[in-house]
Design a protein around this motif. Structure first.
Motif, short mmCIF file in Angstrom:
data_model
loop_
_atom_site.label_atom_id
_atom_site.label_comp_id
_atom_site.label_asym_id
_atom_site.label_seq_id
_atom_site.Cartn_x
_atom_site.Cartn_y
_atom_site.Cartn_z
N ALA A 210 4.45 -3.37 2.74
CA ALA A 210 4.05 -1.97 2.69
C ALA A 210 3.54 -1.54 4.05
O ALA A 210 2.78 -2.24 4.70
N VAL A 211 3.98 -0.38 4.53
CA VAL A 211 3.59 0.11 5.84
C VAL A 211 2.28 0.86 5.71
O VAL A 211 2.19 1.85 4.98
N MET A 212 1.26 0.38 6.42
CA MET A 212 -0.03 1.03 6.41
C MET A 212 -0.07 2.09 7.50
O MET A 212 0.57 1.95 8.54
N PRO A 213 -0.82 3.17 7.31
CA PRO A 213 -0.90 4.21 8.34
C PRO A 213 -1.58 3.69 9.58
O PRO A 213 -2.41 2.79 9.54
N THR A 295 -7.73 4.79 -3.26
CA THR A 295 -8.23 6.01 -3.89
C THR A 295 -7.06 6.97 -4.06
O THR A 295 -5.91 6.60 -3.83
N ASP A 296 -7.34 8.20 -4.45
CA ASP A 296 -6.28 9.19 -4.57
C ASP A 296 -5.66 9.43 -3.20
O ASP A 296 -6.38 9.63 -2.21
N VAL A 308 -10.92 7.16 7.57
CA VAL A 308 -9.99 6.04 7.50
C VAL A 308 -8.67 6.55 6.93
O VAL A 308 -8.63 7.17 5.86
N PRO A 309 -7.56 6.32 7.64
CA PRO A 309 -6.26 6.78 7.11
C PRO A 309 -5.86 6.02 5.87
O PRO A 309 -6.17 4.83 5.72
N LEU A 310 -5.16 6.70 4.95
CA LEU A 310 -4.71 6.12 3.69
C LEU A 310 -3.21 5.93 3.71
O LEU A 310 -2.47 6.68 4.36
N GLY A 311 -2.75 4.92 2.96
CA GLY A 311 -1.32 4.72 2.77
C GLY A 311 -0.76 5.74 1.79
O GLY A 311 -1.48 6.53 1.18
#
Length: 368
Positions: A210-213, A295-296, A308-311
């Motif tokens: 999975a590519v994380m931001p 989270t959402d 913090v950036p989210l995927g």
């Protein structure tokens, strides 16, 4: 019929069947006691077939009707065997033999009832590793057995059958394939952690992961600094030494990750005289802390004051230094409309009670 205890042993279904045969109306709405009284009255009003024209003995009509009723049919048993792993070393097996299969096996000269345990790991349907087959002789009248498992973390199938007196084999049933759990915890790591550098952007994720931001440059160090600012005044251990070393001259050019400046409790090896047998020896060791969660995807997530950036699926993961001292990570998620909020504060404490370490650049010749 008064005093006839046999009728009390009949089930409600049997009594309704008798009431139907006697032509009693609305019997399906009657309770058991009502059915008994109705059957008694109807039976007493009819002479028994064995004594035409005479007075029927008390309960004779009821007994004659009961004698004409056939017993409830019992389902015929079918031959089957079930294999259930109990733990990495034992399995539970139970089975049922039909009367026809048992009689046929006896006619063929069956001598012993046997369970065959076969390893089928990695094979297709019906195939087996024949060199792994084990036979367990069981009691011919038993219907269950505990089997020792040859090897854990493997797939097995059990075959039920008879050994024949002439040396042959009569197979009766096969169980489904079942996996025996491993004796030790799995060494497979399901989660994939992406390494990071405090000075450079994180490398691209491996193919298929999975590519994380991409996090903002320096966010890992800033989050760590914010988590430890409150406690620096009372901090002890390697963290206190790091702050002293930050202003010293001999730390120039050292890496800011797991070696050099951040190597807990590093010291300089004492320099001795050069001898014919000498060796420069060194060791560095440190730790990192992984803060992760979800989270959402549309929410805004902060650790302290840092966003913090989210995927795409709302997940996040940060790897931060884990040095001596106390660290607090207040994590807050705010819904896109700002109406809902969730938060959690994580606290960590690290100590390094013993450290005799140095980097390869600091290593000097020592006697050994």
């Amino acid at each position: 019929m008064s005093g006839d205890d046999d009728s009390n042993d009949l089930t409600l279904r049997q009594l309704r069947q008798m009431a139907s045969n006697l032509g009693i109306g609305r019997y399906s709405r009657m309770l058991k006691d009502q059915l008994l009284r109705a059957i008694e009255r109807r039976s007493d009003s009819q002479p028994a077939p064995s004594q035409p024209g005479g007075d029927a003995p008390e309960g004779a009509g009821l007994r004659s009707i009961e004698a004409e009723m056939s017993s409830a049919p019992r389902p015929a048993s079918e031959t089957a065997v079930v294999f259930l792993p109990r733990d990495p070393q034992w399995a539970y097996v139970f089975w049922e033999l039909s009367d026809s299969d048992r009689r046929q096996a006896m006619a063929d000269g069956a001598s012993q009832l046997v369970l065959r345990v076969v390893d089928v790991t990695g094979l297709g349907a019906g195939a087996a590793h024949q060199h792994t087959m084990q036979e367990v002789v069981v009691n011919s009248h038993a219907t269950e057995w505990y089997l020792p498992v040859p090897l854990s973390d493997r797939d097995y199938r059990v075959e039920l059958g008879y050994r024949l007196a002439g040396g042959g084999w009569r197979s009766l049933a096969f169980s489904s394939v079942a996996r025996v759990p491993a004796l030790h915890p799995s060494e497979q790591i399901l989660d994939q952690f992406v390494p990071f550098s405090l000075d450079a952007a994180a490398p691209a994720a491996a193919s298929g992961a999975a590519v994380m931001p991409t996090a903002a440059p320096g966010i890992h160090e800033r989050v760590y600094q914010a988590a430890t600012t409150t406690w620096r005044a009372v901090g002890r251990g390697s963290e206190a030494f790091h702050e002293v070393d930050a202003n010293s001259d001999h730390n120039q050019g050292l890496n800011a990750s797991g070696a050099g400046l951040w190597a807990s409790g590093r010291n300089e090896s004492g320099a001795g005289g050069v001898a014919t047998r000498q060796r420069a020896f060194w060791l560095v060791a440190d730790a990192e802390l992984i803060v992760y969660g979800a989270t959402d995807p549309a929410a805004t997530l902060r650790i302290g004051d840092e966003v913090v950036p989210l995927g795409e699926d709302g997940t996040f993961r940060l790897q931060v230094p884990f040095r001596d001292g106390q660290q607090l990570y207040p994590i807050t998620a705010v819904a896109a409309d700002g109406e809902q909020r969730r938060n959690i504060t994580l606290e960590f404490v690290r100590t390094t009670p013993d450290a005799n370490v140095n980097t390869s650049e600091e290593a000097v010749a020592e006697w050994f």
